[in-house]
Write a protein that holds these residues in place. Structure first.
Motif, PDB file in Angstrom:
ATOM      1  N   CYS A  53      26.865  35.072  60.447  1.00 54.26           N
ATOM      2  CA  CYS A  53      27.277  33.721  60.061  1.00 54.26           C
ATOM      3  C   CYS A  53      28.625  33.759  59.342  1.00 54.26           C
ATOM      4  O   CYS A  53      29.548  33.010  59.673  1.00 54.26           O
ATOM      5  CB  CYS A  53      26.187  33.127  59.178  1.00 54.26           C
ATOM      6  SG  CYS A  53      26.622  31.594  58.353  1.00 54.26           S
ATOM      7  N   PHE A  54      28.755  34.651  58.367  1.00 51.29           N
ATOM      8  CA  PHE A  54      30.014  34.721  57.603  1.00 51.29           C
ATOM      9  C   PHE A  54      31.133  35.315  58.459  1.00 51.29           C
ATOM     10  O   PHE A  54      32.291  34.914  58.342  1.00 51.29           O
ATOM     11  CB  PHE A  54      29.822  35.528  56.319  1.00 51.29           C
ATOM     12  CG  PHE A  54      28.860  34.898  55.336  1.00 51.29           C
ATOM     13  CD1 PHE A  54      28.663  33.523  55.301  1.00 51.29           C
ATOM     14  CD2 PHE A  54      28.152  35.684  54.433  1.00 51.29           C
ATOM     15  CE1 PHE A  54      27.774  32.936  54.397  1.00 51.29           C
ATOM     16  CE2 PHE A  54      27.265  35.113  53.523  1.00 51.29           C
ATOM     17  CZ  PHE A  54      27.067  33.747  53.506  1.00 51.29           C
ATOM     18  N   ARG A  55      30.790  36.262  59.332  1.00 53.39           N
ATOM     19  CA  ARG A  55      31.829  36.850  60.188  1.00 53.39           C
ATOM     20  C   ARG A  55      32.435  35.825  61.136  1.00 53.39           C
ATOM     21  O   ARG A  55      33.600  35.913  61.496  1.00 53.39           O
ATOM     22  CB  ARG A  55      31.240  38.022  61.000  1.00 53.39           C
ATOM     23  CG  ARG A  55      31.223  39.316  60.202  1.00 53.39           C
ATOM     24  CD  ARG A  55      30.900  40.510  61.096  1.00 53.39           C
ATOM     25  NE  ARG A  55      30.893  41.734  60.316  1.00 53.39           N
ATOM     26  CZ  ARG A  55      30.120  42.790  60.566  1.00 53.39           C
ATOM     27  NH1 ARG A  55      29.271  42.758  61.588  1.00 53.39           N
ATOM     28  NH2 ARG A  55      30.187  43.861  59.816  1.00 53.39           N
ATOM     29  N   LEU A  56      31.618  34.859  61.559  1.00 49.91           N
ATOM     30  CA  LEU A  56      32.148  33.814  62.446  1.00 49.91           C
ATOM     31  C   LEU A  56      33.274  33.037  61.773  1.00 49.91           C
ATOM     32  O   LEU A  56      34.124  32.454  62.441  1.00 49.91           O
ATOM     33  CB  LEU A  56      31.041  32.837  62.853  1.00 49.91           C
ATOM     34  CG  LEU A  56      30.345  33.099  64.176  1.00 49.91           C
ATOM     35  CD1 LEU A  56      29.254  32.071  64.398  1.00 49.91           C
ATOM     36  CD2 LEU A  56      31.327  33.058  65.348  1.00 49.91           C
ATOM     37  N   TYR A  57      33.275  32.998  60.436  1.00 46.79           N
ATOM     38  CA  TYR A  57      34.371  32.327  59.717  1.00 46.79           C
ATOM     39  C   TYR A  57      35.469  33.314  59.346  1.00 46.79           C
ATOM     40  O   TYR A  57      36.406  32.952  58.639  1.00 46.79           O
ATOM     41  CB  TYR A  57      33.829  31.586  58.494  1.00 46.79           C
ATOM     42  CG  TYR A  57      32.948  30.430  58.902  1.00 46.79           C
ATOM     43  CD1 TYR A  57      33.498  29.295  59.473  1.00 46.79           C
ATOM     44  CD2 TYR A  57      31.564  30.483  58.757  1.00 46.79           C
ATOM     45  CE1 TYR A  57      32.704  28.242  59.887  1.00 46.79           C
ATOM     46  CE2 TYR A  57      30.758  29.434  59.167  1.00 46.79           C
ATOM     47  CZ  TYR A  57      31.336  28.320  59.736  1.00 46.79           C
ATOM     48  OH  TYR A  57      30.559  27.273  60.151  1.00 46.79           O
ATOM     49  N   GLY A  58      35.332  34.549  59.818  1.00 45.32           N
ATOM     50  CA  GLY A  58      36.406  35.525  59.614  1.00 45.32           C
ATOM     51  C   GLY A  58      36.192  36.459  58.439  1.00 45.32           C
ATOM     52  O   GLY A  58      37.113  37.192  58.063  1.00 45.32           O
ATOM     53  N   ALA A  59      34.985  36.452  57.851  1.00 47.66           N
ATOM     54  CA  ALA A  59      34.752  37.279  56.667  1.00 47.66           C
ATOM     55  C   ALA A  59      34.862  38.771  56.973  1.00 47.66           C
ATOM     56  O   ALA A  59      34.412  39.238  58.017  1.00 47.66           O
ATOM     57  CB  ALA A  59      33.380  36.983  56.080  1.00 47.66           C
ATOM     58  N   ASP A  60      35.452  39.489  56.025  1.00 43.44           N
ATOM     59  CA  ASP A  60      35.434  40.951  56.033  1.00 43.44           C
ATOM     60  C   ASP A  60      34.308  41.342  55.068  1.00 43.44           C
ATOM     61  O   ASP A  60      34.433  41.214  53.857  1.00 43.44           O
ATOM     62  CB  ASP A  60      36.796  41.449  55.537  1.00 43.44           C
ATOM     63  CG  ASP A  60      36.848  42.966  55.428  1.00 43.44           C
ATOM     64  OD1 ASP A  60      35.835  43.638  55.739  1.00 43.44           O
ATOM     65  OD2 ASP A  60      37.905  43.473  55.017  1.00 43.44           O
ATOM     66  N   ILE A  61      33.177  41.773  55.648  1.00 42.43           N
ATOM     67  CA  ILE A  61      31.964  41.989  54.849  1.00 42.43           C
ATOM     68  C   ILE A  61      31.957  43.387  54.243  1.00 42.43           C
ATOM     69  O   ILE A  61      32.148  44.374  54.947  1.00 42.43           O
ATOM     70  CB  ILE A  61      30.698  41.836  55.726  1.00 42.43           C
ATOM     71  CG1 ILE A  61      30.727  40.518  56.498  1.00 42.43           C
ATOM     72  CG2 ILE A  61      29.447  41.998  54.878  1.00 42.43           C
ATOM     73  CD1 ILE A  61      30.125  39.357  55.828  1.00 42.43           C
ATOM     74  N   GLN A  62      31.720  43.449  52.945  1.00 42.26           N
ATOM     75  CA  GLN A  62      31.584  44.717  52.239  1.00 42.26           C
ATOM     76  C   GLN A  62      30.141  44.844  51.757  1.00 42.26           C
ATOM     77  O   GLN A  62      29.555  43.865  51.310  1.00 42.26           O
ATOM     78  CB  GLN A  62      32.526  44.745  51.029  1.00 42.26           C
ATOM     79  CG  GLN A  62      33.995  44.537  51.395  1.00 42.26           C
ATOM     80  CD  GLN A  62      34.551  45.687  52.210  1.00 42.26           C
ATOM     81  OE1 GLN A  62      34.188  46.841  52.005  1.00 42.26           O
ATOM     82  NE2 GLN A  62      35.429  45.373  53.172  1.00 42.26           N
ATOM     83  N   SER A  63      29.599  46.062  51.829  1.00 44.44           N
ATOM     84  CA  SER A  63      28.194  46.264  51.453  1.00 44.44           C
ATOM     85  C   SER A  63      28.066  46.983  50.118  1.00 44.44           C
ATOM     86  O   SER A  63      28.592  48.081  49.956  1.00 44.44           O
ATOM     87  CB  SER A  63      27.494  47.135  52.497  1.00 44.44           C
ATOM     88  OG  SER A  63      27.125  46.374  53.602  1.00 44.44           O
ATOM     89  N   ALA A  64      27.317  46.388  49.211  1.00 46.43           N
ATOM     90  CA  ALA A  64      27.020  47.046  47.939  1.00 46.43           C
ATOM     91  C   ALA A  64      25.662  47.735  48.048  1.00 46.43           C
ATOM     92  O   ALA A  64      24.708  47.143  48.575  1.00 46.43           O
ATOM     93  CB  ALA A  64      27.005  46.016  46.814  1.00 46.43           C
ATOM     94  N   PRO A  65      25.544  48.964  47.566  1.00 45.24           N
ATOM     95  CA  PRO A  65      24.282  49.701  47.717  1.00 45.24           C
ATOM     96  C   PRO A  65      23.166  49.125  46.839  1.00 45.24           C
ATOM     97  O   PRO A  65      23.422  48.562  45.779  1.00 45.24           O
ATOM     98  CB  PRO A  65      24.646  51.116  47.262  1.00 45.24           C
ATOM     99  CG  PRO A  65      25.834  50.959  46.373  1.00 45.24           C
ATOM    100  CD  PRO A  65      26.577  49.753  46.869  1.00 45.24           C
ATOM    101  N   ILE A  66      21.950  49.277  47.318  1.00 47.48           N
ATOM    102  CA  ILE A  66      20.786  48.796  46.576  1.00 47.48           C
ATOM    103  C   ILE A  66      19.795  49.930  46.362  1.00 47.48           C
ATOM    104  O   ILE A  66      19.883  50.985  46.996  1.00 47.48           O
ATOM    105  CB  ILE A  66      20.063  47.654  47.326  1.00 47.48           C
ATOM    106  CG1 ILE A  66      19.455  48.184  48.644  1.00 47.48           C
ATOM    107  CG2 ILE A  66      20.994  46.500  47.598  1.00 47.48           C
ATOM    108  CD1 ILE A  66      18.410  47.261  49.213  1.00 47.48           C
ATOM    109  N   ASP A  67      18.849  49.696  45.438  1.00 46.65           N
ATOM    110  CA  ASP A  67      17.674  50.553  45.322  1.00 46.65           C
ATOM    111  C   ASP A  67      16.479  49.612  45.161  1.00 46.65           C
ATOM    112  O   ASP A  67      16.613  48.408  45.419  1.00 46.65           O
ATOM    113  CB  ASP A  67      17.838  51.554  44.159  1.00 46.65           C
ATOM    114  CG  ASP A  67      18.167  50.865  42.847  1.00 46.65           C
ATOM    115  OD1 ASP A  67      17.618  49.755  42.588  1.00 46.65           O
ATOM    116  OD2 ASP A  67      18.964  51.409  42.061  1.00 46.65           O
ATOM    117  N   ALA A  68      15.330  50.133  44.750  1.00 47.59           N
ATOM    118  CA  ALA A  68      14.133  49.279  44.697  1.00 47.59           C
ATOM    119  C   ALA A  68      14.272  48.159  43.665  1.00 47.59           C
ATOM    120  O   ALA A  68      13.571  47.148  43.737  1.00 47.59           O
ATOM    121  CB  ALA A  68      12.891  50.116  44.405  1.00 47.59           C
TER     122      ALA A  68
END
Lengths: 396, 396
Positions: free
Chosen positions: B130-145
């Motif tokens: 959805c966000f990429r369709l508007y041109g977003a450059d998506i960055q991923s933040a790591p998660i844990d439990a």
């Protein structure tokens, strides 16, 4: 907060501001673009929604396919076939959340910043804004009572190489105009010749008063070789059954439909299956022909009453072509007898007299004609129409 | 046909392809993200829809305000207040066509080509697209439990200056993770400190199994001065009542809400008033607490059954944290005992054994972990869960 720059291309509609004045007690409104709630087949919809919940509660309440609820797609294909669209199969259409979403999906799928789109001048306001949000540079093709002027349209297609041409060929909003059969054929030929997509928005085509209008451009496309590829058709239940269902549909060639479906997946996942199952049961119930006959008869009555009253009360200070269907009169102040020529000023005076309408200028993407106005006869009964037009006469 | 270049940023989901295999007879599916249709309160929804049509047929079937049907906005504000959100008024939220539309409106309102957006890695697939369709450059933040790792998140906010941070703090999809109270507070402080919007997507928060999770970040924002301004909260009826209604909502500060409303006007005009009036009547009926208690109890039972079965059948070849709510197990193949470590390969073998799940890789915007997988316990009963996990054991 740093908003996206696409928002700079649009503004909240001038019409919205006007609508805030409509709360004034006793006002008669010719301003809306709504069907009359009193004509909704509430009993038929109640039965349809009950059947939807009792026969297939899972289907009506669970997530559904982005393309639409299969029984509704089948009903809509049959509905289009009943209106002369040859060989249309359910998989050639997707269900949209009102036809507004079909327009949004076409914009999202097709339009990038600076892309040209040709519309009618005047045209539906929310379309202009919808496409501008995707960066469209909107060009207006002139119209007359027979719809868009085809020679001028062809010149503009050659000049602008648009992503598509957007038309409301049948009882346009706000124009009320009816695109002639000959022009429909010529535009389909243009689409093939110039390989340009034509978007046919058709929410009003079922609301005719006398004889049926020419077939939709979608229906006619089977007569013009190669043109089916270049037609996208937006249909809607909103004006004939209920806008609150938000059930519209989009017919298009497979590649465009697949792209639009992908965009829809990320826009709202799918249209309410509860609303879709209700619409499917309604169409299946066989009540639609009687519902259509009823709304046609009542709107015809109101339209005739408005035409007579306008001629009687405003005389040569206003000019218009009496519509053959739809919900709107499109009129022009002539200034005859030194009367007001600016529709904005006229609208303010009218509100003071207790009657509202919408000035025509906002419906033009370019080169607005400030003498134009739109009057809807849909939600007032004949007596209110006569009284409202009498007030317009006093305001003039 | 020349489509818009924004379509180049997305592709039809790998998961969609997998779903085509689910038609195989006798297959047990842990693949879906659906609630169980058998838990829908069909009778309650039938009564609610009937009341909507009998008490206010005009409101339920006519065009409505883009912001939402007023009685529903009032009910939703009360629903949020009942969950600890202080001082929320109906005008602080708009109704959306599912929470997917709230995400789409945030994308449309905020994201231009090249803008950075930080999400959890892994996160909800349709959000990324959805966000990429508007041109977003998506960055991923790591998660844990305990959810997203806050120190790393702050570094990334400083490095990327994102338009916003998107989180599913409570029983995330696909992670099942629960963001701790302390981390929620710290992220609200980060939002104020760095003046960055945090989008809290909360479709699962009501589906807890034991004690209630920490308050939503929206609720907590009243404890962190200045943070309410920087929180947008997406709510949904889909997982607790019915996805088919397509009723979600967006709470945000006034300027963002106004821009999102304008975008919604051109996206679908408004959410189905029929669905909205039905949801409003349902909330008013007082049945929601019992409905919530029922789904919590049943999903808890299924979740426990899945945890036990996974430990029994797959042993140390799989690792996971048992979820405290929501619909999902997020697990990782360890390769212990020389067993398969690639979740894609495992998924193929599982289908052969008659059980389906979703490999985890597509849920990562970047740096996918191919050993991960998502298992939903929502739509299979306890017996099917045991049998399905036994098949997983055989596939391993």
């Amino acid at each position: 907060m740093p908003f996206a720059s696409r928002l700079d291309n649009v503004e909240t509609s001038a019409i919205r501001e006007l609508f805030k004045l409509l709360g004034k007690p006793g006002i008669i409104s010719f301003a809306g673009g709504f069907p009359d709630s009193a004509m909704f087949d509430v009993e038929g919809l109640r039965e349809a929604s009950q059947k939807a919940l009792s026969e297939e509660p899972g289907g009506a309440l669970q997530y559904g396919a982005t393309e639409g609820y299969e029984p509704l797609r089948a009903q809509l294909a049959a509905f289009e076939r009943s209106k002369g669209v040859a060989d249309i199969e359910p998989q050639q259409l997707i269900v949209t959340t009102g036809s507004q979403q079909a327009l949004d999906l076409i914009g999202k799928t097709m339009v990038g910043p600076g892309d040209k789109v040709i519309v009618e001048g005047p045209t539906f306001l929310a379309t202009i804004q919808c496409f501008r949000l995707y960066g469209a540079d909107i060009q207006s093709a002139p119209i007359d009572a027979q719809g868009v002027q085809v020679d001028r349209l062809e010149q503009m297609i050659v000049e602008h190489r648009p992503k598509f041409v957007y038309l409301i060929p049948t009882f346009g909003n706000p124009s009320g105009a009816l695109l002639s059969l000959e022009r429909r054929r010529r535009i389909l030929e243009l689409a093939v010749k110039h390989q340009v997509l034509v978007v046919e928005d058709d929410p009003y085509g079922d609301l005719y008063f006398g004889e049926a209008p020419p077939p939709s451009m979608l229906a006619l496309s089977s007569e013009v070789p190669g043109s089916r590829e270049w037609i996208a058709h937006c249909g809607s239940m909103s004006k004939v059954l209920s806008p609150g269902l938000r059930v519209g549909w989009l017919v298009a060639q497979p590649e465009l439909l697949a792209k639009a479906t992908m965009c829809k997946q990320f826009s709202d996942a799918h249209t309410s299956t509860f609303a879709q199952a209700t619409a499917a049961q309604y169409l299946k119930s066989g009540r639609m022909p009687a519902t259509l006959a009823n709304v046609r008869r009542k709107y015809a009555e109101r339209s005739h009453a408005m035409a007579q009253a306008l001629r009687r009360e405003l005389g040569d200070a206003i000019e218009f072509t009496e519509p053959q269907g739809g919900l709107f009169f499109w009129a022009r102040l002539t200034g005859a007898g030194g009367k007001v020529r600016d529709a904005g000023e006229f609208a303010s005076r009218a509100i003071e007299q207790g009657v509202a309408f919408v000035p025509g200028a906002p419906f033009f993407a370019k080169d607005a004609d400030p003498a134009t106005l739109r009057l809807s006869f849909a939600t007032a009964d004949v007596e209110k129409i006569r009284e409202g037009v009498a007030r317009l006469g006093r305001a003039l």
